[in-house]
Write an enzyme that holds these catalytic residues in place. Structure first.
Site, PDB file in Angstrom:
ATOM      1  N   ASP A 171      18.589 -48.604  29.631  1.00 46.97           N
ATOM      2  CA  ASP A 171      19.922 -48.578  29.013  1.00 46.97           C
ATOM      3  C   ASP A 171      20.936 -47.847  29.891  1.00 46.97           C
ATOM      4  O   ASP A 171      21.895 -47.265  29.395  1.00 46.97           O
ATOM      5  CB  ASP A 171      19.874 -47.939  27.614  1.00 46.97           C
ATOM      6  CG  ASP A 171      18.936 -48.687  26.672  1.00 46.97           C
ATOM      7  OD1 ASP A 171      18.854 -49.921  26.785  1.00 46.97           O
ATOM      8  OD2 ASP A 171      18.292 -48.031  25.833  1.00 46.97           O
ATOM      9  N   HIS A 199      23.147 -53.397  23.719  1.00 51.13           N
ATOM     10  CA  HIS A 199      22.527 -52.169  23.201  1.00 51.13           C
ATOM     11  C   HIS A 199      23.421 -51.595  22.101  1.00 51.13           C
ATOM     12  O   HIS A 199      24.631 -51.437  22.298  1.00 51.13           O
ATOM     13  CB  HIS A 199      22.352 -51.152  24.335  1.00 51.13           C
ATOM     14  CG  HIS A 199      21.758 -49.868  23.851  1.00 51.13           C
ATOM     15  ND1 HIS A 199      20.406 -49.719  23.615  1.00 51.13           N
ATOM     16  CD2 HIS A 199      22.328 -48.685  23.523  1.00 51.13           C
ATOM     17  CE1 HIS A 199      20.173 -48.498  23.180  1.00 51.13           C
ATOM     18  NE2 HIS A 199      21.322 -47.846  23.110  1.00 51.13           N
ATOM     19  N   SER A 223      27.329 -51.844  23.187  1.00 49.40           N
ATOM     20  CA  SER A 223      27.669 -52.016  24.601  1.00 49.40           C
ATOM     21  C   SER A 223      26.920 -53.206  25.172  1.00 49.40           C
ATOM     22  O   SER A 223      25.759 -53.434  24.834  1.00 49.40           O
ATOM     23  CB  SER A 223      27.249 -50.779  25.415  1.00 49.40           C
ATOM     24  OG  SER A 223      27.776 -49.589  24.878  1.00 49.40           O
ATOM     25  N   ASN A 253      22.179 -56.918  28.972  1.00 47.92           N
ATOM     26  CA  ASN A 253      21.524 -56.467  27.747  1.00 47.92           C
ATOM     27  C   ASN A 253      22.591 -56.030  26.756  1.00 47.92           C
ATOM     28  O   ASN A 253      23.631 -55.511  27.153  1.00 47.92           O
ATOM     29  CB  ASN A 253      20.613 -55.275  28.082  1.00 47.92           C
ATOM     30  CG  ASN A 253      19.902 -54.697  26.863  1.00 47.92           C
ATOM     31  OD1 ASN A 253      19.364 -55.447  26.042  1.00 47.92           O
ATOM     32  ND2 ASN A 253      19.898 -53.372  26.733  1.00 47.92           N
TER      33      ASN A 253
HETATM   34  C1  GAR Z   1      20.769 -55.700  18.113  1.00 43.95           C
HETATM   35  O1  GAR Z   1      21.449 -54.750  17.351  1.00 43.95           O
HETATM   36  C2  GAR Z   1      20.649 -55.252  19.558  1.00 43.95           C
HETATM   37  O2  GAR Z   1      21.762 -54.536  20.003  1.00 43.95           O
HETATM   38  C3  GAR Z   1      19.439 -54.356  19.491  1.00 43.95           C
HETATM   39  O3  GAR Z   1      18.562 -55.007  18.630  1.00 43.95           O
HETATM   40  C4  GAR Z   1      19.303 -55.776  17.688  1.00 43.95           C
HETATM   41  C5  GAR Z   1      18.786 -57.195  17.714  1.00 43.95           C
HETATM   42  O4  GAR Z   1      19.297 -57.948  16.643  1.00 43.95           O
HETATM   43  N1  GAR Z   1      18.878 -54.171  20.785  1.00 43.95           N
HETATM   44  C6  GAR Z   1      18.230 -53.076  21.165  1.00 43.95           C
HETATM   45  O5  GAR Z   1      18.052 -52.130  20.425  1.00 43.95           O
HETATM   46  C7  GAR Z   1      17.732 -53.086  22.592  1.00 43.95           C
HETATM   47  N2  GAR Z   1      17.083 -51.864  22.907  1.00 43.95           N
HETATM   48  P1  GAR Z   1      19.102 -59.521  16.613  1.00 43.95           P
HETATM   49  O6  GAR Z   1      17.619 -59.797  16.888  1.00 43.95           O
HETATM   50  O7  GAR Z   1      19.483 -59.939  15.240  1.00 43.95           O
HETATM   51  O8  GAR Z   1      19.988 -60.099  17.662  1.00 43.95           O
END
Ligand code: GAR
Length: 208
Positions: free
Chosen positions: A145, A109, A136, A107
């Site tokens: 997480d 995060h 991360s 994942n």
């Molecule tokens: C990213 O910043 C990722 O790290 C976060 O959502 C965004 C997705 O962006 N993930 C989380 O918060 C997971 N809990 P994207 O759809 O443009 O890749």
């Protein structure tokens, strides 16, 4: 090449970074499937444009999380992935799914774990007065997480940062970090053994 299934709920810019790393040869891997819990997710359009098989399932069609995740991961398993990448997948996973894919699911995060688990990480970093912030990539474990961190990328927080500016900077870091970690796995350098990550045959105790 490593077979990857990606789960994404929204914009899919991290998926796009993986697609581009595969197509320009930086990554010797193949994205075999993109799945989403949201029919409207831009990630699905990105998969479509790249000619990648994709699907969405609506959680509301299942009575509970466990049932939904069984259906979701049945689809994932059918594509026979070596690795599942959660790239902006915003649903908590059922414990059975996490267990079944332990060591084969990562994942990304948007915080320097263990700081700021959960949602609104950029706001939390700003409100907390952190000097730096980042992102991360970690193996997924039962704790939200909370699985072993593989690698992190960091940026200093500036006095003129707000949530938008900070999140944009983090996103740029993510687009480098995620393909780099997947590459370590594709190259066989990063492995999951004896319940923990190993890099180049050494236990990975501190994040890269
Ligand atoms: C990213 O910043 C990722 O790290 C976060 O959502 C965004 C997705 O962006 N993930 C989380 O918060 C997971 N809990 P994207 O759809 O443009 O890749």
């Amino acid at each position: 090449p490593l077979r990857i299934a990606v789960l994404a709920s929204g914009r899919g810019s991290n998926l796009q970074a993986l697609i581009e790393a595969c197509s320009d040869g930086r990554l010797s891997a193949r994205i075999v499937l993109v799945g989403s819990d949201r029919r409207q997710a831009q990630a699905l359009q990105r998969a479509e444009s790249a000619g990648i098989e994709h699907f969405s399932l609506d959680p509301k069609a299942w009575p509970d999380r466990a049932g939904f995740d069984v259906a979701l991961f049945r689809r994932v398993a059918e594509s026979r992935p070596d690795l599942v990448v959660l790239a902006g997948y915003m649903r908590i996973l059922d414990a059975a799914a996490v267990e079944a894919w332990q060591g084969r699911m990562i994942n990304i995060h948007p915080s320097l774990l263990p700081r700021h688990r959960g949602l609104h990480t950029h706001r939390k970093a700003l409100e907390h007065g952190d000097a730096d912030h980042g992102t991360s990539v970690h193996y997924v474990s039962a704790e939200l997480d909370g699985g072993p961190v593989i690698a992190q990328a960091m940026t200093p927080i500036r006095s003129d940062d707000d949530e938008t500016r900070l999140s944009e900077r983090i996103l740029q870091l993510e687009h480098q970090l995620l393909p780099a970690v997947v590459r370590l796995i594709a190259d066989g350098r990063l492995q999951w053994r004896q319940g923990m990550p190993w890099l180049d045959e050494q236990p990975l105790s501190t994040p890269l």
